[in-house]
Design an enzyme around this catalytic site. Structure first.
Site, PDB file in Angstrom:
ATOM      1  N   LEU A  41       4.815  -7.073 -12.301  1.00 14.15           N
ATOM      2  CA  LEU A  41       3.986  -7.090 -12.492  1.00 14.15           C
ATOM      3  C   LEU A  41       3.701  -5.695 -13.263  1.00 14.15           C
ATOM      4  O   LEU A  41       3.562  -4.977 -13.509  1.00 14.15           O
ATOM      5  CB  LEU A  41       3.145  -6.593 -10.546  1.00 14.15           C
ATOM      6  CG  LEU A  41       1.874  -5.679 -10.591  1.00 14.15           C
ATOM      7  CD1 LEU A  41       1.419  -6.310  -9.539  1.00 14.15           C
ATOM      8  CD2 LEU A  41       1.558  -4.362 -10.940  1.00 14.15           C
ATOM      9  N   ASP A  43      -0.536  -5.868 -15.694  1.00  7.69           N
ATOM     10  CA  ASP A  43      -2.023  -4.707 -15.553  1.00  7.69           C
ATOM     11  C   ASP A  43      -2.740  -5.789 -14.075  1.00  7.69           C
ATOM     12  O   ASP A  43      -2.681  -6.770 -14.196  1.00  7.69           O
ATOM     13  CB  ASP A  43      -2.995  -5.204 -16.743  1.00  7.69           C
ATOM     14  CG  ASP A  43      -2.017  -5.045 -18.164  1.00  7.69           C
ATOM     15  OD1 ASP A  43      -1.625  -4.501 -18.196  1.00  7.69           O
ATOM     16  OD2 ASP A  43      -2.375  -5.746 -19.113  1.00  7.69           O
ATOM     17  N   GLN A  59      -1.541  -9.193 -13.859  1.00  7.15           N
ATOM     18  CA  GLN A  59      -0.011 -10.016 -14.958  1.00  7.15           C
ATOM     19  C   GLN A  59       0.966 -10.752 -14.607  1.00  7.15           C
ATOM     20  O   GLN A  59       1.437  -8.986 -13.087  1.00  7.15           O
ATOM     21  CB  GLN A  59       0.007  -9.034 -16.186  1.00  7.15           C
ATOM     22  CG  GLN A  59      -1.018  -9.048 -17.200  1.00  7.15           C
ATOM     23  CD  GLN A  59      -1.154 -10.605 -17.845  1.00  7.15           C
ATOM     24  OE1 GLN A  59      -0.692 -10.775 -18.809  1.00  7.15           O
ATOM     25  NE2 GLN A  59      -1.742 -11.069 -17.342  1.00  7.15           N
ATOM     26  N   TYR A 102      -2.493 -14.069 -20.667  1.00 10.50           N
ATOM     27  CA  TYR A 102      -2.733 -12.026 -20.314  1.00 10.50           C
ATOM     28  C   TYR A 102      -3.237 -11.258 -19.953  1.00 10.50           C
ATOM     29  O   TYR A 102      -4.848 -12.480 -19.667  1.00 10.50           O
ATOM     30  CB  TYR A 102      -1.992 -11.870 -22.420  1.00 10.50           C
ATOM     31  CG  TYR A 102      -0.964 -11.875 -22.821  1.00 10.50           C
ATOM     32  CD1 TYR A 102      -0.104 -12.217 -21.944  1.00 10.50           C
ATOM     33  CD2 TYR A 102      -0.611 -11.548 -23.988  1.00 10.50           C
ATOM     34  CE1 TYR A 102       1.246 -12.120 -22.248  1.00 10.50           C
ATOM     35  CE2 TYR A 102       0.691 -10.929 -23.927  1.00 10.50           C
ATOM     36  CZ  TYR A 102       1.989 -11.559 -23.620  1.00 10.50           C
ATOM     37  OH  TYR A 102       2.527 -11.349 -24.515  1.00 10.50           O
ATOM     38  N   ARG A 161      -7.120  -9.238 -27.728  1.00 14.21           N
ATOM     39  CA  ARG A 161      -6.597  -9.892 -26.837  1.00 14.21           C
ATOM     40  C   ARG A 161      -7.370  -9.001 -25.475  1.00 14.21           C
ATOM     41  O   ARG A 161      -8.060  -7.456 -25.815  1.00 14.21           O
ATOM     42  CB  ARG A 161      -5.463  -9.622 -26.176  1.00 14.21           C
ATOM     43  CG  ARG A 161      -5.005  -8.528 -26.124  1.00 14.21           C
ATOM     44  CD  ARG A 161      -3.397  -8.503 -26.161  1.00 14.21           C
ATOM     45  NE  ARG A 161      -2.693  -7.154 -26.193  1.00 14.21           N
ATOM     46  CZ  ARG A 161      -1.717  -7.147 -27.144  1.00 14.21           C
ATOM     47  NH1 ARG A 161      -1.685  -7.931 -27.997  1.00 14.21           N
ATOM     48  NH2 ARG A 161      -0.854  -5.434 -27.010  1.00 14.21           N
ATOM     49  N   GLU A 220      -5.800  -1.759 -25.985  1.00 21.72           N
ATOM     50  CA  GLU A 220      -6.033  -3.078 -25.104  1.00 21.72           C
ATOM     51  C   GLU A 220      -7.073  -2.334 -24.086  1.00 21.72           C
ATOM     52  O   GLU A 220      -7.172  -1.320 -23.274  1.00 21.72           O
ATOM     53  CB  GLU A 220      -4.144  -2.892 -24.312  1.00 21.72           C
ATOM     54  CG  GLU A 220      -2.827  -2.833 -25.631  1.00 21.72           C
ATOM     55  CD  GLU A 220      -1.511  -3.190 -24.940  1.00 21.72           C
ATOM     56  OE1 GLU A 220      -1.003  -4.442 -25.345  1.00 21.72           O
ATOM     57  OE2 GLU A 220      -1.427  -2.047 -23.728  1.00 21.72           O
TER      58      GLU A 220
HETATM   59  C1  FRU Z   1      -1.116  -4.249 -21.524  1.00 16.69           C
HETATM   60  C2  FRU Z   1      -0.875  -5.533 -21.840  1.00 16.69           C
HETATM   61  C3  FRU Z   1      -2.210  -6.176 -22.214  1.00 16.69           C
HETATM   62  C4  FRU Z   1      -1.590  -7.682 -22.381  1.00 16.69           C
HETATM   63  C5  FRU Z   1      -0.599  -7.329 -21.390  1.00 16.69           C
HETATM   64  C6  FRU Z   1       0.254  -8.840 -20.778  1.00 16.69           C
HETATM   65  O1  FRU Z   1       0.220  -3.646 -20.301  1.00 16.69           O
HETATM   66  O2  FRU Z   1       0.046  -5.523 -23.387  1.00 16.69           O
HETATM   67  O3  FRU Z   1      -2.402  -5.875 -23.511  1.00 16.69           O
HETATM   68  O4  FRU Z   1      -3.000  -8.214 -22.399  1.00 16.69           O
HETATM   69  O5  FRU Z   1      -0.262  -6.252 -20.696  1.00 16.69           O
HETATM   70  O6  FRU Z   1       1.116  -8.800 -19.939  1.00 16.69           O
END
Ligand code: FRU
Length: 487
Positions: A41, A43, A59, A102, A161, A220
């Site tokens: 896991l 974000d 994620q 993502y 992103r 990010e």
């Molecule tokens: C942050 C990140 C985001 C991306 C995601 C991919 O931890 O790198 O920028 O969308 O994780 O899992």
């Protein structure tokens, strides 16, 4: 060959099933934090209050305890405390998201849930492509992918992103984490009236903008909202060098407070402030609920190379989310409070009033455990140093002379100790949430927070108090906390 959504989901469910017992046998499995049922896991995503329930997505790589083509895992709660595992929401099954659905966010519009995420693609030349995508749900569980709504604009690399959508003065806005062709991190905004057609407005903040000097090669997971009369931009910049006690982890998460002019796309803001001073915190996301509270949840992890030696990997899972924290903005400074619903976890209250802590290690009757909440109110601090040790080798202490607060834990190799610090004018109050293998320490009613994973003897349950150079008088409350995450 791309696999269909169904095939991917079936494979993921099979893996959950096959590995259920191994995962459940891990003494480091947490009691009250959101975790993956199996795999990795990272974000928190799409955190939203919808039709009377809290939805949290995350994620997720169901197939390995490493990063890869991410899914969106999904859990649902009525109270931010009891979370039920829900059907996985998004699988990387389309040409525009085949290497990962993502991070992104969710908003409610005309009783539907609109989810925005980044489609991550590695093309045939091995280069990255990035699409901001939309998926819509009428029940909060099943999602209908609508495909890309935004391509990378000129001047930016495909490190573009993590769309966070919000409403402001009757318009929709989206803030996205970006990297310019000069490799500077930025947060850019778009607007829309229908959530499908988006117009690029420009960079709201970034490395080299608004008087900010060099500040990272990529930003990010931005989040933008107003709270207590200030606009707050939360962002996770990559590429900051450590500076004293600041920026000690590989990547940081923090915020800028100030005033945004959405028409002119300008942001007059103050300095970047780290949200958490512990070892394991990144990519937080906020939402508001029916009561209007602004609630934040972060990833209780970071992009560390030490992932491979985290002991949970042998049990086929890794990482968790933090507890939900209510944000308060006081003169542009964010305070973080564990949401009040967390009191639902409490049982077996123990209280000791007017405890005098001296040089000798002090333990208190029934104040011990490996899963607990501990509240320490400091009445009088007539000492140079106050420490609390817990478990096998973790501790925190405050040095009144240097005004330095320190958290210490055993490193993941099991061989050494490591520390994180911050400066505090005084130490008045500590609220600590210990789960089997995590600790979140809220200092002075949310002035600072330290979040860390701790992997040590799972049976070590002592809690010990010490003072140096005088005495400290404290009131202590301690609760055992219930196991509520059952999947
Ligand atoms: C942050 C990140 C985001 C991306 C995601 C991919 O931890 O790198 O920028 O969308 O994780 O899992």
């Amino acid at each position: 060959m791309r696999q269909s959504s169904n095939e991917l989901k079936q494979r993921a469910y099979k893996r959950i099933n096959d590995l259920k017992e191994i995962v459940a046998s891990d003494p480091y499995r947490l009691y009250y934090h959101i975790m993956p049922p199996v795999g990795l896991l990272n974000d928190p995503n799409g955190f939203v209050f919808y039709k009377g329930q809290y939805h949290m997505f995350y994620q997720w790589n169901p197939f390995r305890t490493e990063h890869g083509a991410k899914f969106w895992g999904h859990v649902v709660s009525n109270d931010l405390v009891h979370w039920q595992d829900a059907e996985m929401a998004l699988a990387p099954d389309q040409w525009y998201d085949k290497n990962g659905c993502y991070s992104g966010s969710a908003v409610v519009f005309q009783e539907k849930l609109y989810v925005f995420y980044t489609g991550n693609v590695k093309n045939e030349q091995g280069n990255r492509e990035s699409y901001q995508c939309l998926a819509v749900s009428a029940d909060g569980i099943h999602f209908d992918k609508k495909g890309p709504v935004i391509d990378v604009p000129p001047g930016y690399t495909p490190h573009f992103r993590d769309p966070k959508v919000f409403e402001k003065d009757g318009k929709w806005y989206m803030v996205i984490g970006a990297q310019t062709e000069e490799e500077k991190g930025e947060a850019v905004i778009y607007t829309s009236s229908d959530l499908e057609n988006w117009r690029f407005k420009g960079a709201i903040a970034g490395s080299g903008l608004n008087g900010l000097s060099d500040f990272g090669y990529m930003w990010e997971c931005p989040d933008l909202f107003d709270l207590g009369g200030k606009d707050i931009l939360i962002v996770s910049p990559q590429g900051l060098a450590p500076k004293g006690f600041e920026f000690n982890n590989i990547f940081q998460s923090g915020y800028f407070a100030g005033d945004v002019d959405y028409e002119r796309v300008s942001f007059n803001h103050g300095a970047f402030v780290e949200l958490d001073r512990g070892f394991d915190f990144y990519a937080p996301q906020t939402t508001t609920d029916a009561s209007g509270r602004r609630i934040l949840v972060g990833w209780m992890g970071n992009a560390e190379e030490t992932d491979a030696i985290q002991p949970t990997v042998k049990k086929e899972w890794i990482h968790a989310l933090t507890l939900p924290r209510e944000l308060e903005s006081k003169d542009g400074k964010l305070l973080q409070h564990p949401v009040e619903e967390l009191q639902l976890l409490r049982e077996n209250e123990v209280e000791h009033a007017d405890v005098v802590v001296l040089e000798e290690a002090l333990t208190l009757p029934r104040v011990n455990g490996r899963v607990f909440e501990l509240e320490i109110a400091i009445d009088a601090f007539y000492a140079t140093n106050f420490s609390v040790a817990f478990g096998e080798k973790s501790s925190f202490h405050y040095d009144a002379k240097t005004q330095v607060f320190t958290c210490e834990r055993g490193d993941f190799s099991g061989n050494g100790m490591e520390t994180r610090h911050c400066v505090l004018e005084s130490l008045q109050h500590v609220r600590m949430f210990k789960d089997t293998s995590s600790v979140e320490i809220f200092i002075n009613h949310g002035e600072e927070v330290f979040t860390s994973r701790v992997f040590e003897d799972p049976n070590a349950d002592k809690i010990c108090f010490f003072a140096k150079g005088g005495q400290v008088r404290i009131n202590v409350k301690k609760w055992h906390l219930k196991k509520v995450i059952e999947y």
